[in-house]
Design a protein around this motif. Structure first.
Motif, short mmCIF file in Angstrom:
data_model
loop_
_atom_site.label_atom_id
_atom_site.label_comp_id
_atom_site.label_asym_id
_atom_site.label_seq_id
_atom_site.Cartn_x
_atom_site.Cartn_y
_atom_site.Cartn_z
N UNK A 1 0.81 -1.21 0.00
CA UNK A 1 0.00 0.00 0.00
C UNK A 1 0.84 1.27 0.00
N UNK A 2 2.16 1.14 -0.01
CA UNK A 2 3.03 2.32 0.12
C UNK A 2 2.92 3.27 -1.07
N UNK A 3 2.40 2.80 -2.20
CA UNK A 3 2.22 3.68 -3.36
C UNK A 3 1.27 4.83 -3.02
N UNK A 4 0.42 4.63 -2.02
CA UNK A 4 -0.55 5.67 -1.66
C UNK A 4 0.12 6.91 -1.06
N UNK A 5 1.36 6.78 -0.59
CA UNK A 5 2.07 7.94 -0.04
C UNK A 5 3.20 8.40 -0.96
N UNK A 6 3.25 7.83 -2.15
CA UNK A 6 4.26 8.24 -3.12
C UNK A 6 3.83 9.52 -3.84
N UNK A 7 4.77 10.21 -4.49
CA UNK A 7 4.43 11.41 -5.26
C UNK A 7 3.32 11.15 -6.27
N UNK A 8 2.45 12.14 -6.41
CA UNK A 8 1.33 12.02 -7.32
C UNK A 8 0.03 11.68 -6.64
N UNK A 9 0.10 11.43 -5.33
CA UNK A 9 -1.09 11.12 -4.54
C UNK A 9 -1.29 12.16 -3.44
N UNK A 10 -2.54 12.36 -2.98
CA UNK A 10 -2.85 13.51 -2.13
C UNK A 10 -2.26 13.51 -0.73
N UNK A 11 -1.68 12.39 -0.27
CA UNK A 11 -1.01 12.40 1.03
C UNK A 11 0.43 12.87 0.92
N UNK A 12 0.89 13.11 -0.30
CA UNK A 12 2.30 13.47 -0.53
C UNK A 12 2.51 14.99 -0.47
N UNK A 13 3.27 15.43 0.52
CA UNK A 13 3.69 16.84 0.63
C UNK A 13 2.52 17.82 0.56
N UNK A 14 1.51 17.56 1.39
CA UNK A 14 0.37 18.48 1.46
C UNK A 14 0.09 18.94 2.89
N UNK A 15 0.89 18.49 3.86
CA UNK A 15 0.82 18.96 5.25
C UNK A 15 -0.60 18.88 5.82
#
Length: 254
Positions: A180-194
């Protein structure tokens, strides 16, 4: 706990400082040798060492180097104990990292990292900008505390990584297995959105693998083409718009 950090850039140096401040013993290395890391280590309350020594002497090893440099570390991980927790903070960007051998056949970026190192990894701290990591950590329970996802196959290793994320000033969200780690990779809304803990959990659910590559490349194209014109807040704002997390979206960023 003895913690080793391979990578003395902004993320690695900040983690060294934060973890040293909470009482952990920290070793830190870069690719050029300990004599070039002594100043960074001293400022962080850590000890400079060679990469091999950092890996060999640590209970937890945090790998915080560019994605395409990870295969160079493989020899350092060949004899470490299975109990050592290895944490991957890296992200893959094609314009910078090219087309690493075997990546296309890996389920996720961190599966590829695990294969390269020959040791299972936990993915953490990959989803936050260096500036936010440095300045936005808050005590547990603070209203504005940012949350970070943590994924990994071994439950004990994942829990250890989550404890360390908490120690650096952020709520740790259990994001499940490495599948499931792809969900926190770049291009997804949990990535670098604080986002807050509640909003990170929603963002992980809203991750879309079909559109992630396009959104990752769009963000990278805009930011890296004119990096000196973007502040961290500009990047956060751009990312939220690309991921449809604009401030008027009541479901997230509330």
């Amino acid at each position: 706990m003895q913690i080793g950090i391979v990578g003395a850039g902004k993320i690695g140096a900040t983690l060294a400082r934060k973890l040293s401040a909470t009482g952990h013993k920290v070793l830190i290395a870069n690719s050029r040798g300990p004599e070039t890391t002594e100043e960074t280590a001293a400022a962080a309350g850590a000890v400079a060492a060679a990469a091999g020594e950092v890996v060999r002497r640590s209970q937890v090893v945090i790998v915080s180097i560019p994605f395409n440099a990870i295969p160079r570390l493989k020899n350092h991980f060949t004899e470490i104990d299975d109990s050592v927790v290895v944490i991957d903070t890296s992200n893959y960007f094609p314009f910078r990292d090219g087309n690493p051998e075997g990546l296309a056949d890996s389920e996720t970026e961190s599966h590829w990292v695990s294969t390269q190192l020959g040791h299972p990894v936990v993915k953490a701290w990959n989803s936050i900008l260096a500036g936010s990591l440095t300045t936005k950590g808050l005590p547990k329970g603070a209203v504005a505390r940012i949350a970070l996802p943590v994924s990994g196959d071994d439950v004990t290793s994942r829990e250890t990584a989550m404890e360390l994320v908490e120690a650096t000033g952020f709520d740790a969200i259990d994001a499940g297995s490495l599948d499931e780690s792809w969900r926190q990779e770049p291009g997804n809304p949990a990535y670098c959105t604080d986002l807050s803990a509640k909003d990170v959990e929603l963002a992980l659910q809203r991750a879309n693998r079909t559109t992630a590559t396009k959104k990752r490349d769009l963000l990278a194209e805009r930011v890296f083409a004119a990096r000196d014109r973007y502040t961290d807040e500009d990047i956060l704002s751009l990312g939220r718009r690309i991921y449809n997390l604009a401030p008027d979206d009541d479901e997230l960023c509330g």
